[in-house]
Write a protein that holds these residues in place. Structure first.
Motif, PDB file in Angstrom:
ATOM      1  N   TYR A 159       0.872  -1.193   0.000  1.00 56.30           N
ATOM      2  CA  TYR A 159       0.000   0.000   0.000  1.00 56.30           C
ATOM      3  C   TYR A 159       0.902   1.235   0.000  1.00 56.30           C
ATOM      4  CZ  TYR A 159      -4.191  -2.690   1.401  1.00 56.30           C
ATOM      5  OH  TYR A 159      -5.256  -3.557   1.456  1.00 56.30           O
ATOM      6  N   ARG A 286      -1.042  -9.101   1.702  1.00 56.88           N
ATOM      7  CA  ARG A 286      -1.520  -8.171   2.736  1.00 56.88           C
ATOM      8  C   ARG A 286      -1.108  -8.733   4.090  1.00 56.88           C
ATOM      9  NH1 ARG A 286      -6.804  -9.268   2.783  1.00 56.88           N
ATOM     10  NH2 ARG A 286      -7.266  -7.542   4.183  1.00 56.88           N
ATOM     11  N   CYS A 287      -0.674  -7.834   4.974  1.00 49.46           N
ATOM     12  CA  CYS A 287      -0.297  -8.285   6.322  1.00 49.46           C
ATOM     13  C   CYS A 287      -1.469  -8.994   6.979  1.00 49.46           C
ATOM     14  CB  CYS A 287       0.101  -7.105   7.197  1.00 49.46           C
ATOM     15  SG  CYS A 287       1.288  -6.035   6.444  1.00 49.46           S
ATOM     16  N   THR A 288      -2.683  -8.506   6.665  1.00 47.79           N
ATOM     17  CA  THR A 288      -3.879  -9.035   7.319  1.00 47.79           C
ATOM     18  C   THR A 288      -4.537 -10.163   6.531  1.00 47.79           C
ATOM     19  OG1 THR A 288      -5.043  -7.246   6.233  1.00 47.79           O
ATOM     20  CG2 THR A 288      -4.514  -6.903   8.545  1.00 47.79           C
TER      21      THR A 288
END
Ligand code: G3P
Length: 478
Positions: A159, A286-288
Motif C-alpha cells: 500500500y 496483505r499483512c492481514t
C-alpha cells in the motif's frame, strides 16, 4: 535526466547529486518501468534540517488551518486517482480497480484525520491537586498534546499510497513535519501522492520524500539524530530498526500469520467467501491476509470443496485486466513462495490445484492436510497460496494460533457469539474478527499487532495520539 523521477526536498523536486538511480521493475513484464533518484546521506541531512525548521512554525499554525490544508490535499489526491492508480498497477501489479480504491481510501483517510485531529487535539485536561492524599486545592494542572517533531514514515510496497498517508496525515495534523522514505516498488506512486500535498500548498520543508537504496540511506535515516518518531510498516526490517533506533516512539506493523478458525456450526458459504477474499485478494500480499485455515475435521471436506469451487473462478493474469490474481511483487518473492510450497509438497500436503507459475505469476493454490512440521504452517508466504490445517478441537486451533511468533489479527467463524467472544479472548492477536476475514479498515479502527507483529497501535485516532506528547502546565496558588 528526464527519465528519472526527482525526489522532494524543501518544497522542490530535485535531482540527486549522486547521479545514480534506482530501477523499479514492473512485476508483470519484469522489465524496468521507472527510475528514481538514489539520494545521498548529505541529501538526507539537508531534508532533516529543513524538516526541523519547518516543524517549528507548523506547530504554531492554527489547527483549523492545518486541517484545511489536509482537506485540500485529500481532494487533490482523489482528483488524481487515475494516474496514481496507473503507477500502482505498473509498480506493484495491484489490480486496476483495487489501485483506484487504494487512492480513494487514502483521500478519505486524510480528510477523516483532519476532522478527528481538530477534535482530539482541540481539547486538553484540567486537573486539581486535592484528589491526591495530603494535597489542598492549590495546584491546577492544564494538559495539552504537543507534536513530537520530525516523523519518519516508511511504508511497504503493498500500500505505497495508503500506508504512507496513514502516517503522513496524523503526523501533520498533530503539528509534526514528515520525512517519507517510500518502498522502491511503489516509489513513483508515492511521489505522485506527495505531489498532491505539494499542490495543496503545505509550507516548504514540512513534507519531504527521499528515494534510494536501503543500503545507502536506510540505517542513516532510521538512526538520524533529527528523527523524533518512526512509523514503519513492513517485514523483519522493522525488528532491526527497533534495535537501532534511539529513544524515540516507534509505531510498527511487521506482518502476520492470521489464522481463520472454523467451528462446526459455521456458515460454510460465508467462510469460503471470506477465505477467498481474505486469503487471495491482492494475491495474498496483505499483512492481514488469512494465512492459515484451522478447520474442524468434521466440516473440513465440505469447506475445502466450497473454497475450491470459488478458487476455480478466480481470474489469473495482468493487473491491467483487473485479474483477481496478479504477479507477486518480485522474483525473489515468487521464489520464496515456491520454496514454501515445495517444502509442503515434500512433507505430504495435499495440493487441491496443480502448482503453476509463470515468471512472477503464481496460480492460486489451496494446500490441504498441512501439518505443523511444514514451513507454510508458520511462515508468511505473502502470495496466493493458503494452507489448511484440520483440527479436532477448538483448543487445538487456538494453540496453533498462539504458538505463532506473529499476533496481528485472527478470525473465528461460528454462529455461537458467546463462544466466539471466549475464543477471541484467548487468541493472542491484536484484533479478532468474528464471522469475517481479518482487515485493517475501516481506517479509524484501532490496528495493532502483538508479539513480532508490531509495536503500538495504529488507526487514525491512535496514530494522532501516538505522534504527540502530553505537555502539562501547573498553576500553583500561594
Ligand atoms: O498489509 C498491510 C495491512 O495493513 C493490511 O491492510 O487494509 O489490507 O487489511 P488491509
Amino acid at each position: 535526466d528526464g527519465d528519472v523521477y526527482k525526489y522532494y526536498s524543501d518544497g522542490e523536486w530535485k535531482k540527486s547529486s549522486s547521479g545514480k538511480s534506482v530501477s523499479i521493475v514492473n512485476p508483470t513484464t519484469r522489465k524496468t518501468q521507472y527510475k528514481v533518484q538514489a539520494c545521498t546521506q548529505e541529501e538526507v541531512n539537508k531534508v532533516m534540517e529543513t524538516a526541523k525548521v519547518a516543524q517549528k512554525s507548523w506547530a504554531k499554525t492554527p489547527l483549523w488551518k492545518r486541517a484545511e490544508l489536509l482537506h485540500k490535499a485529500a481532494a487533490i489526491l482523489k482528483d488524481h486517482k487515475a494516474p496514481i492508480a496507473e503507477c500502482l498497477v505498473k509498480e506493484i501489479a495491484k489490480p486496476a480497480k483495487d489501485a483506484v480504491t487504494e487512492v480513494v481510501r487514502s483521500g478519505d483517510l486524510v480528510s477523516y484525520c483532519a476532522e478527528e485531529g481538530v477534535r482530539i487535539l482541540g481539547e486538553g485536561k484540567y486537573l486539581v491537586s486535592d484528589s491526591f492524599p495530603g494535597n489542598e486545592r492549590t495546584k491546577y494542572c492544564l494538559t495539552s498534546k504537543i507534536p513530537l517533531g520530525v516523523v519518519l514514515a516508511i511504508p511497504p510496497f503493498n500500500y505505497p499510497v495508503n500506508l504512507a498517508v496513514s502516517k503522513i496525515a496524523p503526523a501533520l495534523i498533530a503539528g509534526n513535519s514528515l520525512v517519507l522514505k517510500p518502498p522502491t516498488q511503489g516509489a513513483v506512486s508515492a511521489l505522485h501522492m506527495v505531489h498532491c500535498f505539494h499542490l495543496a500548498g503545505f509550507p516548504k520543508g514540512l513534507i519531504s520524500c527521499v528515494t534510494g537504496k536501503g543500503s545507502e540511506i536506510g540505517d542513516f535515516l532510521t538512526m538520524h539524530p533529527s528523527v523524533n518518531c518512526i512509523s514503519f510498516t513492513g517485514g523483519d526490517t522493522g525488528i532491526a530498526i527497533s534495535k537501532k533506533a534511539g529513544m524515540i516512539p516507534l509505531q510498527m506493523e511487521l506482518g502476520g500469520k492470521d489464522a481463520c478458525i472454523v467451528l462446526e456450526d459455521a456458515d460454510l458459504d460465508l467462510v469460503a467467501g471470506n477465505i477467498i477474499k481474505g486469503g487471495f485478494s491482492y494475491s495474498g500480499q496483505r499483512c492481514t491476509a488469512v494465512k492459515v485455515v484451522l478447520v474442524m475435521e468434521s466440516v473440513a471436506d465440505a469447506l475445502v470443496e466450497k473454497v475450491n469451487a470459488k478458487l476455480s473462478k478466480l481470474t489469473v493474469g495482468p493487473p491491467e485486466e483487473n485479474c483477481d490474481i496478479t504477479p507477486v511483487v518480485s522474483e525473489s518473492s515468487a521464489n520464496f513462495i515456491e520454496g514454501l510450497v515445495m517444502d509442503a509438497k515434500e512433507k505430504g500436503a495435499t495440493f487441491c490445484q496443480a502448482y503453476k507459475r509463470e515468471g512472477n505469476l503464481i496460480w492460486p493454490l489451496l494446500l490441504d492436510n498441512v501439518r505443523p512440521d511444514m514451513r507454510i504452517a508458520w511462515e508468511e508466504p505473502f502470495g496466493p497460496v493458503l494452507p489448511v490445517i484440520r483440527i479436532n478441537s477448538v483448543e487445538e486451533g487456538i494453540h496453533h494460533c498462539n504458538a505463532s511468533n506473529f499476533g496481528l489479527q485472527g478470525c473465528v467463524f461460528t454462529k455461537d457469539i458467546n463462544k466466539a467472544i471466549l475464543i477471541s479472548d484467548t487468541m493472542e492477536t491484536g484484533t479478532v474478527q468474528i464471522n469475517s476475514a481479518p482487515a485493517r479498515g475501516p481506517d479509524h479502527f484501532p490496528f495493532q499487532g502483538l508479539k513480532d507483529s508490531g509495536i503500538g497501535s495504529q488507526g487514525i485516532t491512535n496514530s494522532i495520539n501516538m505522534m504527540t506528547k502530553i505537555k502539562s502546565t501547573v498553576i500553583n496558588l500561594p
